[in-house]
Structure formats: structure tokens, C-alpha cells
Design an enzyme around this catalytic site. Sequence first.
Site, short mmCIF file in Angstrom:
data_model
loop_
_atom_site.label_atom_id
_atom_site.label_comp_id
_atom_site.label_asym_id
_atom_site.label_seq_id
_atom_site.Cartn_x
_atom_site.Cartn_y
_atom_site.Cartn_z
CE1 TYR A 1 -2.93 3.17 0.89
CE2 TYR A 1 -1.95 3.12 3.09
CZ TYR A 1 -2.72 3.75 2.13
OH TYR A 1 -3.29 4.97 2.41
CG ASP B 1 -1.21 -5.28 5.24
OD1 ASP B 1 -2.39 -5.69 5.32
OD2 ASP B 1 -0.92 -4.08 5.13
CE LYS C 1 -8.51 0.47 3.28
NZ LYS C 1 -7.62 0.92 4.32
O1 P1T Z 1 -5.78 3.48 6.07
P1 P1T Z 1 -5.27 2.68 7.23
O2 P1T Z 1 -6.34 2.11 8.09
O3 P1T Z 1 -4.21 3.40 8.02
O4 P1T Z 1 -4.56 1.37 6.60
C1 P1T Z 1 -3.42 1.42 5.83
C2 P1T Z 1 -3.33 0.22 4.93
C3 P1T Z 1 -2.53 -0.85 5.30
N1 P1T Z 1 -2.43 -1.97 4.54
C4 P1T Z 1 -3.11 -2.08 3.39
C5 P1T Z 1 -2.95 -3.31 2.55
C6 P1T Z 1 -3.95 -1.04 2.95
O5 P1T Z 1 -4.63 -1.20 1.80
C7 P1T Z 1 -4.07 0.14 3.74
C8 P1T Z 1 -4.92 1.27 3.33
N2 P1T Z 1 -5.29 1.26 1.97
C9 P1T Z 1 -6.09 2.20 1.36
C10 P1T Z 1 -6.58 3.28 1.97
C11 P1T Z 1 -6.36 1.95 -0.07
O6 P1T Z 1 -7.29 2.53 -0.65
O7 P1T Z 1 -5.65 1.13 -0.66
#
Ligand code: P1T
Length: 385
Positions: free
Chosen positions: A98, A170, A195
Site C-alpha cells: 500500500y 499484512d 477495510k
Molecule cells: O488506512 P489505514 O487504516 O491506516 O490502513 C493502511 C493500509 C494498510 N495496509 C493495506 C494493505 C492497505 O490497503 C491500507 C490502506 N489502503 C487504502 C486506503 C487503499 O485505498 O488502498
Amino acid sequence: MKFATAAIHAGQEKDAKTGAVIPPIFQNSTYAQSGPGEHTGYEYGRTQNPTREAMEKNIAELESGTHGFAFSSGLAAISTVSQLFKAGDHIISTENVYGGTYRFFTQIMEKFGLKFSWIDTSDLQAIADAITPATKMIFVETPTNPMLVLSDLTAIARMCRENNLLLAVDNTFLSPYFQRPLEFGADIVLHSTTKYLNGHSDVIGGIIVVKSDTLAEKIGFLQNAVGAVPGPFDAWLVLRSLKTLPLRMKAHAKNAYKIAEFLQEHPAFHTVSYPDLPSHPQHALAMKQHLTPEGHFGSSGMVTCIVDSFEKAQNILRKLRVFTLAESLGGVESLVCHPASMTHASVPVEMRAKIGLSDGLIRFSVGVEDIDDLMQDIDQALKGV
Ligand code: P1T
């Protein structure tokens, strides 16, 4: 307890005083003590909160772990994992993560002296070649956001054991319904609960789950000492959402499969990626790793495809009506995103080129609406493309 039962009951006792069947929201910052240092086990809201504990225990059980630690965002969870290390330590990370994870590691943790190697972790030899005496952890995102590249968790876990490294995964893109990394030998699994785990696009949160008491002690110390904890209401919303996780994940996967098949047949796209499709280069690995606790194969609602220009991508994205153009994923409503200008804009152009994240890449987070409406929406947006 079976997964669907655990999703509803794990970590949750009936309220002792009232019999309330749902854990209350303990919206308090502190707890009365009967004498100095004499307390109920609850001292201060950052350190302990019963609503948060219920949610942590629930996710720990779903992930086949023993201890869960909740955070105020997915990035706060990732930040806490990296605080296990000190200046000079070396971490091998999946090169396509990400965008915010990449930004955090390269722009924040490198300043504090952590060293990173950005590796295609689907290539086991490339991982082996990157290990140095300073290496302490392999950080894997599988499937990756947004390229949907998989890493072989069993093989990487073996490599970690042989070299005395931690394996952190992750698991945001699949949720424990479709993949439980601790069962493959990982030491740490983490999520952006924003998510699929919360699933309703109304909370920002994160979670870390481990299965060893030693690691649990270290992460628990960091959770309290660093303090990036979620509020009780957010913890309660996630806990409520977890009850429907298996139902939602099945519906996401069913819709996504149909959309992926449809996109694959459409001449506008030269690449369509979805691990459940036999055309996915790592379909065989997906069939070993993406398994529900009952042993059924499936992935989530994430599908990506590539058109041959930014203009074409823009054209399609502007026309979609049921799919909302927005960052994030994993909610019941369908979202669509242009990673190069949105979620991965902070990844340097050269790295985006290396991992194949082109300006024509479109990422769908397929929701659980009626499939006919979703198909019609894509169909009308593709007219004239
Ligand atoms: O946004 P947050 O809750 O801090 O999470 C970060 C994060 C961590 N790991 C993965 C695989 C992610 O996809 C994300 C956040 N991703 C998005 C906001 C997105 O639209 O891909």
C-alpha cells in the site's frame, strides 16, 4: 468454535450486571481505584478498555492467534510493528505494498536508521539473496495492493525460521475468512480494520495478532507506551461488523468473480487480475493459500485491470455510477480507484514502473450489491471505450 460462530461470539461475554447480549461501549477514560495501586485490572483507558478487548480477542481467534492489539489505523499497526526494531536493523519488504506503507517505511522509519530492501517477495530466491546478518524481519503483503501478486507464506515462513527472522503479513486484502497467515507459520498478522474487518466504510482502525507470549508482551508494551489506540465506539463498530464477516466475504468473492470474468472478456482491457481466475499467474498458489476455515477456495472483492492510457481510465472512472470513485476498499458498497493518482501517488514513478503499476491501472473493490446493477454499471461506463 467454527469460524462463523467465533465471528459472532468470540471474546464476548453477556454483561454480568444486566445480561445485555452485546458488549457495552465503555466510553470512559479512567477507572476508580479503591486504594493507591488497588484496582480492578482496569486502570486507564489507553491501557485497558473492555470494548476494545472484546474486539481484540475476537479478531485474535479468527486469525488463529492468541493475542490481538487494536490501533487507531492500519498504519498505526504497521508503525507499531516497526517499533520492535532499532537503528541499523534491516527489513525485507514486499516491493508492492500500500502506498502509505511505502511512504511510512521510506520517509519515516529510514530517518530513524531502519534499513529496507524492496523485493518481489513472490520470488523466493530474491528474498534469500536479500538476507544479511542485520536482517530482522520479512514484511509481506499478499495479495499486494493493487497488483494482486501473491507470496508463498509457507516457504517464506520456513526461510524465516532458518534465518531467525520474524515474518509479518499484512492480510488486509483477504481477511481471516480467506487467509490465516499464522497457520502458515507467520509470526505477526496485521490489518487495516478500516477495510473488510469493519466492512462498512465508517471506521479507521488497525489490528495486530500474534501467537507467541513473548511477542505479545512486546507489542502490548508498545500499544500502551506509544498510545495509537482506537476509541471505544470505533472498537464496538468493528466488533459488530465482524459478526457478518463470513457472509460479507462470500458475497464479495461471488460478485468479484463474475466481474473479473466479465472484464476479462472485454476488449478494452489487456490485463485483468483476480487470483480466483485460472488466468492469474499464481492461481495454483492462491488455491493453496486462499482457503476458508472449511477448506473452500476463494478470494475477496479486489479486482484490477489495465487499459492502455490514463485518458481511457479517466473516461471509465468518470462514467461509473454505482461504483464510487474513492480511496479505500472492503466496504459493502462498491468502490473504484485509480492507484497511480490516488492510493499509490506517494510511491515514486520508477517504483510504480518496476511493479507494473501503470497509469492505465484501475482497481475495483467489488461490494455486495446486486450483481446485475454492478455489471450494468460497468457495461454502460465501457460504452464507446
Ligand atoms: O488506512 P489505514 O487504516 O491506516 O490502513 C493502511 C493500509 C494498510 N495496509 C493495506 C494493505 C492497505 O490497503 C491500507 C490502506 N489502503 C487504502 C486506503 C487503499 O485505498 O488502498
